[in-house]
Design a protein around this motif. Structure first.
Motif, PDB file in Angstrom:
ATOM      1  N   VAL A  47       0.821  -1.218   0.000  1.00 59.18           N
ATOM      2  CA  VAL A  47       0.000   0.000   0.000  1.00 59.18           C
ATOM      3  C   VAL A  47       0.854   1.266   0.000  1.00 59.18           C
ATOM      4  CG1 VAL A  47      -1.943  -1.137   1.131  1.00 59.18           C
ATOM      5  CG2 VAL A  47      -0.163  -0.080   2.530  1.00 59.18           C
ATOM      6  N   ALA A  48       2.097   1.176  -0.437  1.00 60.13           N
ATOM      7  CA  ALA A  48       2.978   2.338  -0.449  1.00 60.13           C
ATOM      8  C   ALA A  48       2.480   3.382  -1.439  1.00 60.13           C
ATOM      9  CB  ALA A  48       4.405   1.914  -0.807  1.00 60.13           C
ATOM     10  N   CYS A  49       2.785   4.635  -1.131  1.00 62.27           N
ATOM     11  CA  CYS A  49       2.512   5.765  -2.040  1.00 62.27           C
ATOM     12  C   CYS A  49       1.021   5.985  -2.281  1.00 62.27           C
ATOM     13  CB  CYS A  49       3.222   5.568  -3.382  1.00 62.27           C
ATOM     14  SG  CYS A  49       4.982   5.257  -3.271  1.00 62.27           S
ATOM     15  N   LEU A  50       0.189   5.639  -1.298  1.00 64.84           N
ATOM     16  CA  LEU A  50      -1.245   5.884  -1.400  1.00 64.84           C
ATOM     17  C   LEU A  50      -1.702   6.718  -0.210  1.00 64.84           C
ATOM     18  CD1 LEU A  50      -2.660   2.404  -2.498  1.00 64.84           C
ATOM     19  CD2 LEU A  50      -2.621   4.486  -3.878  1.00 64.84           C
ATOM     20  N   ASP A  51      -2.445   7.766  -0.471  1.00 65.04           N
ATOM     21  CA  ASP A  51      -2.940   8.631   0.590  1.00 65.04           C
ATOM     22  C   ASP A  51      -4.306   8.119   1.051  1.00 65.04           C
ATOM     23  OD1 ASP A  51      -3.231  10.672   2.367  1.00 65.04           O
ATOM     24  OD2 ASP A  51      -3.932  12.139   0.876  1.00 65.04           O
ATOM     25  N   LEU A  52      -4.290   6.953   1.702  1.00 64.37           N
ATOM     26  CA  LEU A  52      -5.511   6.312   2.159  1.00 64.37           C
ATOM     27  C   LEU A  52      -5.379   5.926   3.631  1.00 64.37           C
ATOM     28  CD1 LEU A  52      -6.202   3.940  -0.889  1.00 64.37           C
ATOM     29  CD2 LEU A  52      -7.434   6.047  -0.327  1.00 64.37           C
ATOM     30  N   ARG A  53      -6.518   5.765   4.285  1.00 66.57           N
ATOM     31  CA  ARG A  53      -6.554   5.377   5.694  1.00 66.57           C
ATOM     32  C   ARG A  53      -6.780   3.871   5.776  1.00 66.57           C
ATOM     33  NH1 ARG A  53     -11.655   8.864   6.859  1.00 66.57           N
ATOM     34  NH2 ARG A  53     -12.104   7.752   4.913  1.00 66.57           N
ATOM     35  N   TRP A  54      -5.954   3.215   6.596  1.00 71.27           N
ATOM     36  CA  TRP A  54      -6.009   1.752   6.655  1.00 71.27           C
ATOM     37  C   TRP A  54      -6.273   1.251   8.066  1.00 71.27           C
ATOM     38  CZ3 TRP A  54      -6.256  -0.321   2.048  1.00 71.27           C
ATOM     39  CH2 TRP A  54      -5.635   0.316   0.969  1.00 71.27           C
ATOM     40  N   ALA A  55      -7.066   0.200   8.132  1.00 69.71           N
ATOM     41  CA  ALA A  55      -7.169  -0.597   9.353  1.00 69.71           C
ATOM     42  C   ALA A  55      -6.432  -1.900   9.106  1.00 69.71           C
ATOM     43  CB  ALA A  55      -8.627  -0.875   9.697  1.00 69.71           C
ATOM     44  N   ALA A  56      -5.975  -2.525  10.163  1.00 65.75           N
ATOM     45  CA  ALA A  56      -5.276  -3.810  10.049  1.00 65.75           C
ATOM     46  C   ALA A  56      -5.887  -4.781  11.049  1.00 65.75           C
ATOM     47  CB  ALA A  56      -3.783  -3.643  10.325  1.00 65.75           C
ATOM     48  N   VAL A  57      -5.882  -6.057  10.678  1.00 64.33           N
ATOM     49  CA  VAL A  57      -6.379  -7.084  11.578  1.00 64.33           C
ATOM     50  C   VAL A  57      -5.401  -8.246  11.580  1.00 64.33           C
ATOM     51  CG1 VAL A  57      -7.790  -8.135   9.748  1.00 64.33           C
ATOM     52  CG2 VAL A  57      -8.349  -8.569  12.144  1.00 64.33           C
ATOM     53  N   SER A  58      -5.128  -8.781  12.764  1.00 69.76           N
ATOM     54  CA  SER A  58      -4.239  -9.928  12.905  1.00 69.76           C
ATOM     55  C   SER A  58      -5.077 -11.195  12.983  1.00 69.76           C
ATOM     56  CB  SER A  58      -3.364  -9.784  14.149  1.00 69.76           C
ATOM     57  OG  SER A  58      -4.160  -9.698  15.309  1.00 69.76           O
ATOM     58  N   LEU A  59      -4.427 -12.323  12.975  1.00 72.00           N
ATOM     59  CA  LEU A  59      -5.130 -13.597  12.935  1.00 72.00           C
ATOM     60  C   LEU A  59      -5.987 -13.833  14.173  1.00 72.00           C
ATOM     61  CD1 LEU A  59      -5.468 -16.070  11.110  1.00 72.00           C
ATOM     62  CD2 LEU A  59      -3.573 -17.153  12.346  1.00 72.00           C
ATOM     63  N   ASP A  60      -5.642 -13.214  15.289  1.00 74.34           N
ATOM     64  CA  ASP A  60      -6.432 -13.387  16.512  1.00 74.34           C
ATOM     65  C   ASP A  60      -7.526 -12.336  16.651  1.00 74.34           C
ATOM     66  OD1 ASP A  60      -4.933 -11.168  17.065  1.00 74.34           O
ATOM     67  OD2 ASP A  60      -3.896 -12.023  18.807  1.00 74.34           O
ATOM     68  N   GLY A  61      -7.756 -11.547  15.594  1.00 71.95           N
ATOM     69  CA  GLY A  61      -8.854 -10.588  15.605  1.00 71.95           C
ATOM     70  C   GLY A  61      -8.518  -9.216  16.149  1.00 71.95           C
ATOM     71  N   ARG A  62      -7.278  -8.982  16.544  1.00 70.21           N
ATOM     72  CA  ARG A  62      -6.893  -7.656  17.049  1.00 70.21           C
ATOM     73  C   ARG A  62      -6.844  -6.660  15.891  1.00 70.21           C
ATOM     74  NH1 ARG A  62      -1.820  -7.805  18.483  1.00 70.21           N
ATOM     75  NH2 ARG A  62      -1.450  -9.968  17.878  1.00 70.21           N
ATOM     76  N   ARG A  63      -7.519  -5.530  16.065  1.00 71.60           N
ATOM     77  CA  ARG A  63      -7.555  -4.502  15.024  1.00 71.60           C
ATOM     78  C   ARG A  63      -6.695  -3.304  15.408  1.00 71.60           C
ATOM     79  NH1 ARG A  63     -13.559  -3.299  12.898  1.00 71.60           N
ATOM     80  NH2 ARG A  63     -13.764  -2.479  15.028  1.00 71.60           N
ATOM     81  N   SER A  64      -6.132  -2.676  14.392  1.00 68.33           N
ATOM     82  CA  SER A  64      -5.284  -1.507  14.586  1.00 68.33           C
ATOM     83  C   SER A  64      -5.538  -0.524  13.455  1.00 68.33           C
ATOM     84  CB  SER A  64      -3.798  -1.902  14.590  1.00 68.33           C
ATOM     85  OG  SER A  64      -3.523  -2.931  15.506  1.00 68.33           O
ATOM     86  N   ILE A  65      -5.170   0.709  13.697  1.00 65.75           N
ATOM     87  CA  ILE A  65      -5.048   1.665  12.608  1.00 65.75           C
ATOM     88  C   ILE A  65      -3.629   1.526  12.070  1.00 65.75           C
ATOM     89  CG2 ILE A  65      -5.052   4.096  11.957  1.00 65.75           C
ATOM     90  CD1 ILE A  65      -7.798   2.928  12.517  1.00 65.75           C
ATOM     91  N   ALA A  66      -3.507   1.340  10.769  1.00 64.11           N
ATOM     92  CA  ALA A  66      -2.202   1.094  10.153  1.00 64.11           C
ATOM     93  C   ALA A  66      -1.754   2.322   9.363  1.00 64.11           C
ATOM     94  CB  ALA A  66      -2.274  -0.120   9.229  1.00 64.11           C
ATOM     95  N   VAL A  67      -0.533   2.711   9.571  1.00 64.85           N
ATOM     96  CA  VAL A  67       0.056   3.831   8.845  1.00 64.85           C
ATOM     97  C   VAL A  67       1.263   3.314   8.070  1.00 64.85           C
ATOM     98  CG1 VAL A  67       1.131   6.095   9.023  1.00 64.85           C
ATOM     99  CG2 VAL A  67      -0.701   5.457  10.619  1.00 64.85           C
ATOM    100  N   ALA A  68       1.230   3.492   6.767  1.00 63.05           N
ATOM    101  CA  ALA A  68       2.322   3.000   5.922  1.00 63.05           C
ATOM    102  C   ALA A  68       3.516   3.945   6.002  1.00 63.05           C
ATOM    103  CB  ALA A  68       1.849   2.883   4.478  1.00 63.05           C
ATOM    104  N   ARG A  69       4.677   3.378   6.238  1.00 61.45           N
ATOM    105  CA  ARG A  69       5.896   4.182   6.247  1.00 61.45           C
ATOM    106  C   ARG A  69       6.298   4.534   4.810  1.00 61.45           C
ATOM    107  NH1 ARG A  69       9.662   0.428  10.212  1.00 61.45           N
ATOM    108  NH2 ARG A  69       8.222   0.342  12.007  1.00 61.45           N
ATOM    109  N   PRO A  70       7.015   5.635   4.633  1.00 60.13           N
ATOM    110  CA  PRO A  70       7.518   5.964   3.290  1.00 60.13           C
ATOM    111  C   PRO A  70       8.402   4.830   2.777  1.00 60.13           C
ATOM    112  CG  PRO A  70       7.748   7.843   4.755  1.00 60.13           C
ATOM    113  CD  PRO A  70       7.342   6.682   5.613  1.00 60.13           C
TER     114      PRO A  70
END
Length: 317
Positions: free
Chosen positions: A110-133
């Motif tokens: 998801v590099a080089c995209l100005d979008l907001r991301w959520a992330a989920v792990s296999l155990d169901g934990r959700r996070s807000i994800a921010v892509a590094r440059p």
């Protein structure tokens, strides 16, 4: 249980294929690699006009099937854009997409995209994800970026099966095209005065690869049905699909590259672009061994249920 896509979903997939072809087709991946901003200025608006961002795969079976057809069509042209991730966005968070991430070293294409991301792990934990440059050029990184995660909650279990399944449909579209290109190549290329396709060894290789691709298609349809039905085992089915997808990709691309010869690794050959942009799908969030480990940890010794599981009727006999 009906695992066939509806006529409407299939027609929608064809329309997406035609639209992307008109927008550049095989040249689209090259154009995006040279100018990543084209994903924002060309791909996103084009798919938006086709209603991609209005799809609600959790809403009903028709929209779920249309989402799968969309992902497969995007994969057919190897367009480096996270369509499956955007379509799988959670309904209760103000984000543009959902990424499945590993417990360590989270990353996604998801590099080089100005979008907001959520992330989920296999155990169901959700996070807000921010892509590094990105530290590498798109040619080397295939737009994969490291992610910084900011925990939100543990409510991602219901999204997990969908978020694992849809990218597998994108990979299926890539395998569709790889097989199509390879068939055309062996029909046109001659050796000893006859097309390569007439050689028995070539026929055996193509058959083996097509069996893998066809088997993956069946599993993809079953996993999609399992998600739509809300099965308790939907995540298990999705992981089994991902395992089959990675294995099928290894087989299909190995055969495709072998039959193309050295040209299959050159940028002048479309296969090389498809193969390159399949790598993020095959490696993130887990590769072959990681996916197998995730599936094994979930099902333990009880095994898979559903289509190939032991039913009470079987046990009674």
């Amino acid at each position: 249980m009906n695992t066939e896509l509806s006529t409407e979903a299939t027609d929608y997939g064809r329309e997406v294929v035609r639209a992307l072809e008109a927008a550049g087709g095989d040249d689209l991946a090259l154009a995006i690699e040279n100018d990543p901003d084209r994903r924002r200025t060309i791909v996103a608006p084009l798919l938006g006009e086709l209603g991609a961002w209005d799809l609600d795969p959790r809403g009903n079976a028709d929209e779920l099937e249309a989402s799968a057809a969309l992902c497969r069509s995007v994969g057919y042209w190897a367009v480096p854009y996270p369509v499956a991730e955007r379509v799988a966005r959670p309904a209760d968070l103000e984000v543009d997409g959902l990424l499945v991430v590993a417990d360590s070293d989270p990353q996604a294409p998801v590099a080089c995209l100005d979008l907001r991301w959520a992330a989920v792990s296999l155990d169901g934990r959700r996070s807000i994800a921010v892509a590094r440059p990105p530290s590498l050029a798109p040619r080397t990184s295939s737009f994969v970026a490291q992610l910084d995660l900011h925990p939100v909650d543990d409510n991602g279990a219901t999204d997990l099966a969908l978020a694992i399944t849809l990218p597998c449909w994108t990979l299926l579209g890539m395998l569709d095209r790889a097989m199509e290109l390879t068939r055309s190549h062996v029909l046109l290329r001659e050796q000893f005065g006859a097309p390569l396709a007439t050689l028995q060894g070539v026929q055996f290789q193509l058959t083996d690869a097509e069996v893998e691709r066809t088997g993956l298609e069946v599993l993809a349809k079953y996993a999609l049905w399992s998600v739509q039905a809300g099965n308790d085992e939907a995540v298990d089915d999705a992981l089994a699909l991902r395992l089959a997808a990675v294995e099928a990709a290894q087989k299909v691309f190995r055969v495709a590259h072998q039959l193309h010869g050295a040209s299959g690794f050159c940028d002048e050959t479309t296969l090389s672009w498809i193969s390159r942009y399949s790598l993020p799908l095959r490696r993130t969030p887990w590769g072959l061994s990681g996916t197998l480990d995730a599936l094994t940890r979930r099902i333990g010794r009880r095994g898979l249920t559903g289509l190939f599981g032991d039913s009470p009727e079987k046990e009674s006999r």
